[in-house]
Design an enzyme around this catalytic site. Structure first.
Site, PDB file in Angstrom:
ATOM      1  N   ASP A  82      28.592-100.123  40.230  1.00  0.00           N
ATOM      2  CA  ASP A  82      27.249-100.640  40.518  1.00  0.00           C
ATOM      3  C   ASP A  82      26.738-101.358  39.128  1.00  0.00           C
ATOM      4  OD1 ASP A  82      24.763-100.672  41.744  1.00  0.00           O
ATOM      5  OD2 ASP A  82      24.050 -98.816  40.999  1.00  0.00           O
ATOM      6  N   GLY A 210      16.610 -97.508  46.652  1.00  0.00           N
ATOM      7  CA  GLY A 210      16.280 -96.786  48.034  1.00  0.00           C
ATOM      8  C   GLY A 210      15.372 -95.395  47.838  1.00  0.00           C
TER       9      GLY A 210
HETATM   10  P1  13P Z   1      17.240 -95.658  43.122  1.00  0.00           P
HETATM   11  O1  13P Z   1      17.422 -95.157  41.794  1.00  0.00           O
HETATM   12  O2  13P Z   1      15.693 -96.066  43.178  1.00  0.00           O
HETATM   13  O3  13P Z   1      17.813 -94.868  44.137  1.00  0.00           O
HETATM   14  O4  13P Z   1      17.982 -97.085  43.224  1.00  0.00           O
HETATM   15  C1  13P Z   1      19.560 -96.971  43.346  1.00  0.00           C
HETATM   16  C2  13P Z   1      20.115 -98.148  43.174  1.00  0.00           C
HETATM   17  O5  13P Z   1      19.600 -99.291  43.496  1.00  0.00           O
HETATM   18  C3  13P Z   1      21.246 -98.262  42.229  1.00  0.00           C
HETATM   19  O6  13P Z   1      21.684 -99.704  41.998  1.00  0.00           O
END
Ligand code: 13P
Length: 284
Positions: A82, A210
């Site tokens: 990520d 999310g």
């Molecule tokens: P949240 O931490 O709001 O769930 O977002 C996760 C995200 O988009 C990781 O890249």
């Protein structure tokens, strides 16, 4: 199942109108919770790792957890890096066995973002590794980098179209008004923009930020083209709160395996809840 990349799960999800959950793991137990929840719900799933988590455990260790869990399950499991800004970390993850990576050059000017993303695609595609890139800037704190509301920029549909025409990208994360972390008010999602970006790029899109979105927002974003849905903050909260609450209700208990067992079940519940919200159950 063998280890698979995003192309094994996202185009089908986009065609059939459901979302594949991408859950940011923290350790082996949370990775196991994600895979077991996916298995119990017959859903494809994405194990997502922040560069910070990768650095903490080491690439080889995280890749070994993934292989051991993914190879024994009957559902498709992707291992995705990520928000990574560092090409060297991306290289190490590709070599260690990640099946997908995200280059986040969204804070750079458009041309530089394009150039860096092209470099990552060049590194990743010979290894069969898929690539996600970000356009615009998503609000909130991710990887200790804070993007304030004033800094945040929504993705421009025409630029998104140009970006995706210029590269053989696998998925795009456009900033559409969601934010990483806990929402302080009602998020204002640019649905029209999302729809236009989905139509102009034709790619599966990633919905970031999310945690805390309503079922209606998830359903609408997924219907408009968000085939990947990211959840991180929610799992972080369950990870810590479950451990603490077990200790509070069992103050004499010092057998950590009991805490871990409780934590695993609570994490599985949270992953299951999200998989079902995204319509991914039964889609493996
Ligand atoms: P949240 O931490 O709001 O769930 O977002 C996760 C995200 O988009 C990781 O890249």
């Amino acid at each position: 199942m063998p280890c698979v990349n995003m192309n094994a799960v996202l185009p089908k999800a986009r065609r059939e109108g459901y979302g594949v959950g991408a859950f940011n793991i923290l350790d082996y137990a949370s990775t196991r919770a994600v895979v077991q929840a996916a298995e119990e719900n017959a859903a494809p799933v994405i194990i997502q790792t922040s560069p910070k988590t990768v650095q903490f455990w080491g690439c080889g260790t995280v890749a070994a957890w993934y292989r051991e869990l993914a190879e024994k399950t009957g559902v498709s499991v992707v291992l995705h890096l990520d928000h990574c800004k560092d090409l060297e970390v991306i290289r190490r993850c590709i070599d260690a066995g990640w099946t997908s990576v995200m280059i986040d050059a969204s804070s750079r000017p458009f041309e530089e973002n394009l150039e860096l993303t092209a470099k990552v695609i060049q590194m990743a595609s010979p290894a069969g590794v898929t690539v996600e890139a970000e356009l615009g800037e998503i609000k909130g704190v991710e990887e200790d980098v804070a993007v304030s509301s004033t800094q945040a920029r929504l993705a421009d549909p025409q630029k998104a179209a140009l970006f995706c025409r210029s590269l053989s990208l696998d998925l795009l994360a456009p900033a559409i008004g969601t934010a990483h972390g806990i929402y302080k008010g009602e998020p204002r999602i640019a649905f029209d923009r999302l729809e236009e970006i989905a139509r102009l790029t034709g790619l599966p899109l990633a919905l970031h930020g999310g945690t805390g979105l309503s079922a209606e927002v998830f359903t609408r974003c997924i219907a408009l083209g968000c085939a990947k849905v990211n959840i991180s903050t929610s799992l972080k909260h369950v990870f810590i709160d479950s451990f603490v609450s077990y200790q509070n209700s069992h103050p004499q208990e010092y057998e950590p395996v009991k805490h871990l067992g409780f934590q695993l079940e609570e994490l599985k519940k949270d992953v299951t809840r999200h998989i079902r919200l995204f319509g991914g159950a039964g889609m493996a």
